[in-house]
Design an enzyme around this catalytic site. Structure first.
Site, mmCIF file in Angstrom:
data_model
loop_
_atom_site.group_PDB
_atom_site.id
_atom_site.type_symbol
_atom_site.label_atom_id
_atom_site.label_comp_id
_atom_site.label_asym_id
_atom_site.label_seq_id
_atom_site.Cartn_x
_atom_site.Cartn_y
_atom_site.Cartn_z
ATOM 1 N N SER A 80 2.940 -35.698 -38.874
ATOM 2 C CA SER A 80 2.314 -35.532 -39.793
ATOM 3 C C SER A 80 3.013 -36.884 -40.415
ATOM 4 C CB SER A 80 2.534 -34.025 -40.898
ATOM 5 O OG SER A 80 2.139 -33.851 -42.819
ATOM 6 N N TYR A 129 8.799 -28.064 -45.534
ATOM 7 C CA TYR A 129 7.716 -29.037 -44.553
ATOM 8 C C TYR A 129 7.685 -30.330 -43.761
ATOM 9 C CZ TYR A 129 3.535 -29.871 -42.463
ATOM 10 O OH TYR A 129 2.446 -30.768 -41.317
#
Length: 245
Positions: free
Chosen positions: A141, A154
């Site tokens: 990501s 995250y």
């Protein structure tokens, strides 16, 4: 699509029931791959496998359960002849202010996003290294490059994926190419899983404004895999053109 048709190569995709995983299954099947779709939601991957055909199989497997992954790897070996490509796509994005109240969210993200990818790769490694040349695609990501308030754990899982991928890239040379895909905002169901209401609503609004389509990420994955074996594309950063961070 790449336009470069494969002949009998086998791709295993985790988190294949929706989003980038489902789109990648369709893209690789169109390129001639035999696809093994892995996910917890069996009904969804059975429907996708039936849709794309070409010998694709659906295997119910949770990447946090090593026994299920071992059983999945055995099926891939027995039914498809072993994996040439592994796409580690399964994961969750449970954003929100850091708080003891969300400790379960943090555990889920570490187990699925980081340990899930590590365990899946470990289980399929012999298949990837046992053929004429394997490919490992790790879906990270933009959060693996820059952390911000509310995405700390995250981001930690994605920074972990990035570091682990670079180490594997060096370890697995020359037989297995390792590629890190780092998407920004992609139109998937990830925001709907966020347990913090205010964060979920804010994130969904940003997704509604600008998002890359899963099919566009899948096209890039198919392109990476279509390159000749002497060429490795090790890292791809993808954002909507107007995404700032």
């Amino acid at each position: 699509m790449s336009g470069n048709k494969s002949t009998g190569r086998v791709a295993v995709i985790t988190g294949a029931s929706s989003g980038i995983g489902a789109a990648t299954a369709r893209a690789l099947a169109a390129d001639g791959y035999l696809v093994a779709l892995l996910a917890r939601r069996l009904d969804r991957i059975e429907a996708i496998a039936s849709e794309i055909g070409n010998g694709s199989i659906a295997i119910q497997a949770d990447v946090t359960d090593r026994d299920q992954l071992v059983a999945a790897a055995r099926r891939v070996q027995d039914e498809l002849g072993g994996a040439d490509v592994l796409v580690n796509n399964a994961g969750v994005m449970l954003l929100g202010p850091f708080s003891a109240a969300r400790s379960e969210d943090y555990r889920r993200m570490v187990e699925a996003n980081l340990l899930g990818a590590i365990t899946t790769t470990e289980v399929f490694l012999d298949q990837l290294t046992g053929g004429d040349g394997g490919d490992l695609i790790n879906i990270s990501s933009v959060a693996g490059r820059s952390a911000r308030a509310g995405n700390g754990v995250y981001a930690a899982t994605k920074w972990g994926i990035n570091g682990w991928s670079e180490s594997l890239r060096q370890e697995l040379l020359p037989g297995v190419r390792v590629t890190l895909i780092e998407p920004g905002v992609v139109d998937t169901e990830l925001p709907s899983h966020i347990t913090d209401t205010a964060t979920r609503e804010a994130v969904q609004k940003s997704y509604d404004v600008a998002a890359v389509k899963p099919e566009e990420v899948a096209e890039i994955i198919a392109f990476v895999l279509s390159r000749p074996r002497h060429l490795a594309i090790n890292e791809v950063l993808i954002r909507p053109a107007d995404q700032l961070g």
